[in-house]
Design an enzyme around this catalytic site. Structure first.
Site, mmCIF file in Angstrom:
data_model
loop_
_atom_site.group_PDB
_atom_site.id
_atom_site.type_symbol
_atom_site.label_atom_id
_atom_site.label_comp_id
_atom_site.label_asym_id
_atom_site.label_seq_id
_atom_site.Cartn_x
_atom_site.Cartn_y
_atom_site.Cartn_z
ATOM 1 N N GLU A 47 -0.290 -12.679 -1.898
ATOM 2 C CA GLU A 47 0.911 -12.005 -2.798
ATOM 3 C C GLU A 47 2.235 -12.640 -2.764
ATOM 4 O O GLU A 47 3.136 -12.452 -3.436
ATOM 5 C CB GLU A 47 1.032 -10.636 -2.303
ATOM 6 C CG GLU A 47 1.509 -10.403 -0.667
ATOM 7 C CD GLU A 47 0.507 -10.785 0.407
ATOM 8 O OE1 GLU A 47 -0.647 -11.368 0.024
ATOM 9 O OE2 GLU A 47 0.743 -10.383 1.496
ATOM 10 N N GLY A 80 24.573 7.246 -13.447
ATOM 11 C CA GLY A 80 25.027 6.070 -14.074
ATOM 12 C C GLY A 80 23.982 4.908 -13.633
ATOM 13 O O GLY A 80 24.243 3.801 -14.408
ATOM 14 N N CYS A 98 -5.272 -11.237 5.425
ATOM 15 C CA CYS A 98 -5.041 -11.434 6.698
ATOM 16 C C CYS A 98 -5.481 -10.376 7.649
ATOM 17 O O CYS A 98 -6.613 -10.305 7.817
ATOM 18 C CB CYS A 98 -3.355 -11.312 6.974
ATOM 19 S SG CYS A 98 -2.798 -13.148 6.570
ATOM 20 N N HIS A 143 -1.709 -15.260 2.666
ATOM 21 C CA HIS A 143 -0.896 -14.145 1.904
ATOM 22 C C HIS A 143 -0.983 -14.732 0.301
ATOM 23 O O HIS A 143 0.172 -15.214 0.026
ATOM 24 C CB HIS A 143 0.342 -13.780 2.436
ATOM 25 C CG HIS A 143 0.472 -13.187 3.596
ATOM 26 N ND1 HIS A 143 0.248 -11.843 3.703
ATOM 27 C CD2 HIS A 143 0.529 -13.572 4.943
ATOM 28 C CE1 HIS A 143 0.304 -11.489 5.022
ATOM 29 N NE2 HIS A 143 0.367 -12.397 5.648
ATOM 30 N N ASP A 170 17.802 4.212 -12.654
ATOM 31 C CA ASP A 170 16.769 4.850 -12.568
ATOM 32 C C ASP A 170 16.931 6.517 -13.252
ATOM 33 O O ASP A 170 16.083 7.039 -13.882
ATOM 34 C CB ASP A 170 16.326 5.150 -10.948
ATOM 35 C CG ASP A 170 16.145 3.963 -10.041
ATOM 36 O OD1 ASP A 170 15.545 3.122 -10.861
ATOM 37 O OD2 ASP A 170 16.166 4.013 -8.906
ATOM 38 N N SER A 171 18.081 6.980 -12.898
ATOM 39 C CA SER A 171 18.413 8.489 -13.593
ATOM 40 C C SER A 171 18.494 8.214 -15.135
ATOM 41 O O SER A 171 18.085 9.080 -15.840
ATOM 42 C CB SER A 171 19.341 9.109 -12.842
ATOM 43 O OG SER A 171 20.619 8.598 -13.228
ATOM 44 N N SER A 172 19.156 7.026 -15.403
ATOM 45 C CA SER A 172 19.188 6.889 -16.844
ATOM 46 C C SER A 172 17.721 6.705 -17.701
ATOM 47 O O SER A 172 17.783 7.330 -18.756
ATOM 48 C CB SER A 172 20.097 5.529 -17.024
ATOM 49 O OG SER A 172 21.223 5.692 -16.617
#
Ligand code: XMP
Length: 521
Positions: free
Chosen positions: A182, A235, A92, A180, A238-240
């Site tokens: 995508e 909990g 584009c 586009h 991501d952190s897990s």
């Protein structure tokens, strides 16, 4: 693949990559996700920050933009950095910018071209269009069009209304598409990106959850040596995943801290702690509920609640972390979308990165972010690769301040109890009806400053209403209310009113974001 030092002096193993230059389009991150789905590493950079000395770059994609190339505020690129050095694909605005800069012409179209169209091919066998179906459907969204191509460029596909829907350079590896690829509605969009990334740029497609885990474990061992690391668990996924990855790399040198601020879901503290222990993590659970209830007493203003909870978390975390002698690193589950430098409307580069309130600096710890290159769906794939239980991987997002932002009005332990009970019924029912994985996020909101009349038996009641909130979304930036079945809603409503003392009315929130938000505070 080779070793480099990044600015935090961590050693990283990098493999070949595509650079996506961002000109401010809303779909830039989507381009990144599509390239990663081809198992090829890519980085999204602001249009004016091309990494000139990076030997791993194999190709460049130019994104769309909210602007027109001929506008004064439009973003321009110094093409000498990339032209003739890498294959280039303009999408584009990216395609229009090349046409404009290389001597062609871009003009306003009069009406904004928006929606589906079909491609008609102007030549056989162009490598970028290889494997396309006849009349391939594409998704258009632009207000300008290329009216003349630069010398040395030719049209390779048109649509009924857009003459230069796709173009190619005669003697250079440059392509442009004025649609586009995508987005989902461009049927052969992934094919186009694959043709570019794999066939034209030579992407080896070796970026996979398995290779990521192997590389990251090696890299973390080199980076951390025998150092001790602390990680705050929430909990959330991501952190897990970050914790399990670090645990695989450095084992008992990792200590995880999981704080109960009294605003978690019903039984969440004990359930999640047990999950973590089953995963073999060295985890310290700290129940600080009372401290948070005391500090939050009488506070109803949302931003003050957030500040109190943020500061309280830092106090508790810091006190626990100090008990771990010799810790040198603070690990966090920061993911790529948290760090992408995005362009704001004035063209300034903004960073949305937020780590835990400046904790690393305050505690003199170095920061370790093993997931910092991953999109959310890749974090989940890595979690599966690490054989984490599915219920941890597919958990809905949950806000850091927890139920505090779902109790409108001042917080008391009793209101938290009411909300936890109602929320538990809703979430369990979503699971029982197999609806949990169909919504992005769900929860209950307690309108604790409102009471309404009801009848129960012969008695009139005067109690709180609760609101069920469930949304579908891809990234929480926009969201739609989930069209849950009436029978399901009726079941949840009955269960809540029958079983949760203090609630006599259940509403369903049918607002989308924007203009509403997912949370009520
Ligand atoms: P909104 O309400 O802005 O939420 O549509 C978008 C996403 O962000 C989460 N959220 C928060 N997460 N601290 C957090 O860690 C917060 O203060 C906070 N507020 C909203 C929300 O749950 C949703 O996933």
């Amino acid at each position: 693949m080779h070793l480099v030092n990044d600015k935090h002096s961590h050693i990283f193993l990098f493999m070949q990559k595509i650079i996506i230059l961002d000109f401010g389009s809303q779909t830039t991150q989507l381009i990144g996700r599509r390239v990663r789905e081809l198992n090829t590493f890519c980085e999204i950079m602001p249009y004016n920050k091309f990494p000139q000395d990076d030997p791993d770059v194999i190709g460049v994609i130019l994104s769309g933009s909210p602007y027109s190339v001929y506008e004064e505020r439009a973003f321009h690129l110094d093409f000498s950095q990339i032209r003739g050095k890498y294959p280039i694909l303009g999408i584009c605005y990216g395609a229009q910018l090349m046409a404009h800069t290389f001597g062609g012409k871009v003009e306003p179209e009069g009406t904004r071209e928006y929606g589906r169209a079909n491609l008609e091919f102007m030549e056989e066998g162009n490598p970028i269009l290889r494997g396309f179906s006849d009349n391939s459907q594409v998704w258009m969204s632009h207000g300008d069009t290329i009216t003349r191509l630069p010398e040395g460029f030719r049209c390779i596909a048109s649509t009924a209304t857009v003459k230069y829907a796709a173009y190619a350079a005669n003697d250079e590896k440059i392509w442009g598409v004025q649609y586009h690829p995508e987005v989902f509605h461009s049927i052969d969009g992934t094919k186009l990106l694959k043709n570019f990334v794999v066939d034209i740029c030579g992407g080896k497609q070796d970026w996979s959850p398995a290779s990521f885990v192997d590389q990251t474990v090696t890299e973390l061992r080199q980076q951390l040596g025998d150092d001790k690391v602390i990680l705050g668990l929430s909990g959330g996924v991501d952190s897990s995943v970050a914790a399990v990855l670090l645990n695989r790399a450095i084992g008992k040198n990792l200590t995880c801290i999981f704080v109960n601020n009294g605003l978690l879901r019903k039984n969440e503290f004990t359930d999640v702690l047990r999950d973590y222990e089953c995963l073999g993590l060295n985890v310290v659970g700290v129940d600080a509920s009372q401290k948070f209830y005391t500090e939050l007493a009488g506070v109803s203003e949302p931003e003050r609640k957030r500040k109190i909870i943020g500061a309280g978390f830092i106090d508790v975390f810091e006190a626990e972390a100090k008990k771990i002698t010799g810790a040198k690193w603070l690990a966090q589950g920061t993911i790529y979308p948290d760090r992408i430098e995005s362009l704001n409307i004035t063209g300034k580069v903004i960073k949305s990165h937020h780590n835990v309130g400046g904790l690393p600096e305050k505690m003199g710890l170095k920061l370790c972010e093993p997931l910092k290159w991953l999109f959310k769906d890749e974090v989940r794939r890595v979690g599966r690769q690490l054989q984490m239980p599915e219920h941890l991987i597919t958990r809905h997002p949950f806000p850091g301040p927890g139920l505090a932002v779902r109790i409108l009005g001042a917080i008391t332990p009793e209101k938290v109890r009411v909300l936890q009970d109602a929320d538990d019924i809703f979430i369990r029912a979503l699971r029982n009806w197999n609806l949990y994985d169909q919504v992005w996020q769900a929860g209950v909101v307690l309108l604790s400053d409102v009471k309404s009349v009801g009848v129960m038996g012969d008695e009139r009641t005067y109690e709180y209403p609760v609101v069920l909130r469930a949304v579908t979304s891809a990234d929480a930036m926009t969201a739609d209310w989930a069209k849950l079945p009436y029978d399901f809603l009726a079941d949840v409503s009955n269960q809540i009113i029958r079983n949760v003392r203090g609630v006599n009315r259940v509403c369903y929130d049918i607002s989308s974001k924007p203009p509403a938000t997912i949370e009520w505070e």
